[in-house]
Scaffold this motif. Structure first.
Motif, PDB file in Angstrom:
ATOM      1  N   ASP A 173       0.837  -1.214   0.000  1.00 31.49           N
ATOM      2  CA  ASP A 173       0.000   0.000   0.000  1.00 31.49           C
ATOM      3  C   ASP A 173       0.866   1.256   0.000  1.00 31.49           C
ATOM      4  OD1 ASP A 173      -2.435  -1.332  -0.039  1.00 31.49           O
ATOM      5  OD2 ASP A 173      -2.476  -1.556   2.135  1.00 31.49           O
ATOM      6  N   TYR A 174       1.981   1.201  -0.701  1.00 38.15           N
ATOM      7  CA  TYR A 174       2.953   2.297  -0.640  1.00 38.15           C
ATOM      8  C   TYR A 174       2.358   3.621  -1.100  1.00 38.15           C
ATOM      9  CZ  TYR A 174       7.232   4.971  -1.162  1.00 38.15           C
ATOM     10  OH  TYR A 174       8.195   5.957  -1.059  1.00 38.15           O
ATOM     11  N   PHE A 175       1.549   3.595  -2.153  1.00 42.36           N
ATOM     12  CA  PHE A 175       1.020   4.841  -2.697  1.00 42.36           C
ATOM     13  C   PHE A 175      -0.312   5.249  -2.069  1.00 42.36           C
ATOM     14  CE2 PHE A 175       3.936   3.384  -6.043  1.00 42.36           C
ATOM     15  CZ  PHE A 175       4.760   4.504  -6.088  1.00 42.36           C
ATOM     16  N   LYS A 176      -0.751   4.520  -1.052  1.00 44.76           N
ATOM     17  CA  LYS A 176      -1.942   4.911  -0.299  1.00 44.76           C
ATOM     18  C   LYS A 176      -1.496   5.610   0.971  1.00 44.76           C
ATOM     19  CE  LYS A 176      -4.827   1.119  -2.013  1.00 44.76           C
ATOM     20  NZ  LYS A 176      -5.617  -0.091  -1.636  1.00 44.76           N
ATOM     21  N   SER A 177      -1.461   6.916   0.915  1.00 45.56           N
ATOM     22  CA  SER A 177      -1.001   7.670   2.084  1.00 45.56           C
ATOM     23  C   SER A 177      -2.076   7.674   3.160  1.00 45.56           C
ATOM     24  CB  SER A 177      -0.649   9.106   1.689  1.00 45.56           C
ATOM     25  OG  SER A 177      -1.787   9.756   1.166  1.00 45.56           O
ATOM     26  N   GLY A 178      -1.646   7.952   4.392  1.00 36.18           N
ATOM     27  CA  GLY A 178      -2.615   8.065   5.475  1.00 36.18           C
ATOM     28  C   GLY A 178      -2.238   7.283   6.711  1.00 36.18           C
TER      29      GLY A 178
END
Length: 245
Positions: A173-178
């Protein structure tokens, strides 16, 4: 119960275990992160320094001993703040017990703003960077360390307690920030994942110049154990950046 930012340190059970852990003196903070921070800071002679999330104040004391003109520490945790009061000298020092996101930042006051392993707890980092930029003198520097984005992306490997010494890390989930939840010292601690690209965009959007970037490559001279050194060569634990106004 989930803890945000510094609030975990005011859980006395967590705090006591954390202090005991740090007293061992062989944590990656000492063997990897601090030597790079020292190298990037270079001379502090005559500098006015702001330390965001100053912790127990020991590093601030060291900076004053190295010639800093004035040290201003801000710490949200009550337990850490009390330690900072004990550890820091009274002269040329101010320590405030306050959330760094709520602080009223003075304009063009500091030569150096420092923050060690704090910003990955901050969701709206761009707003904070704008305040830091305002507080720096022209040509002043911001030096900070965070958990590396490959670490904050996913804590599955960290939270697998069947592994005594991790030899690898799961990046997911590297490009799912949060928000991410890390079970650290038996408590659920909230951190905020951002990709390396997102950090760069924040730097650009807040008008900082990027001077240096380090991915915390270990230096063998700081390790007593060859095994520990080789293990730390596998995965970058920290991202450390030096910016200029």
């Amino acid at each position: 119960m989930k803890y945000k930012n510094y609030k975990a340190y005011d859980d006395n059970d967590f705090f006591n275990k954390y202090i005991a852990k740090r007293k061992k003196g062989n944590s990656p903070n000492e063997t990897i992160e601090k030597p790079i921070i020292d190298e990037l800071i270079q001379s502090v002679d005559g500098k006015v320094i702001l330390d965001l999330g100053c912790g127990d104040g020991k590093y601030g004391k060291e900076l004053l001993q190295k010639g800093a003109q004035f040290y201003h520490g801000i710490e949200g945790s009550s337990n850490m703040y009390q330690l900072a009061l004990k550890n820091l000298p009274k002269e040329n020092t101010t320590v405030e017990h306050q959330d760094i996101e709520q602080h009223n930042y003075a304009e063009a006051k500091y030569d150096l703003v420092l923050s060690r392993l704090v910003f990955h707890y901050i969701e709206n980092l761009e707003s904070l960077f704008n305040q830091i930029h305002k507080s720096l003198k022209l040509g002043g520097e911001l030096i900070f360390s965070i958990e590396h984005p490959v670490i904050t992306s996913c804590y599955k490997a960290y939270n697998d307690k069947s592994i005594k010494k991790r030899q690898h890390w799961i990046v997911d989930d590297y490009f799912k920030s949060g928000e991410r939840v890390n079970i650290w010292i038996e408590k659920e601690v909230i951190k905020f994942h951002k990709s390396l690209e997102e950090y760069f965009q924040i730097i650009k959007n807040t008008n900082f110049e990027l001077l240096d970037l380090r991915e915390s490559k270990p230096q063998k001279k700081h390790f007593k154990s060859e095994e520990d050194y080789q293990r730390r060569m596998r995965v970058p634990l920290f991202l450390i950046l030096k910016l200029k106004k």
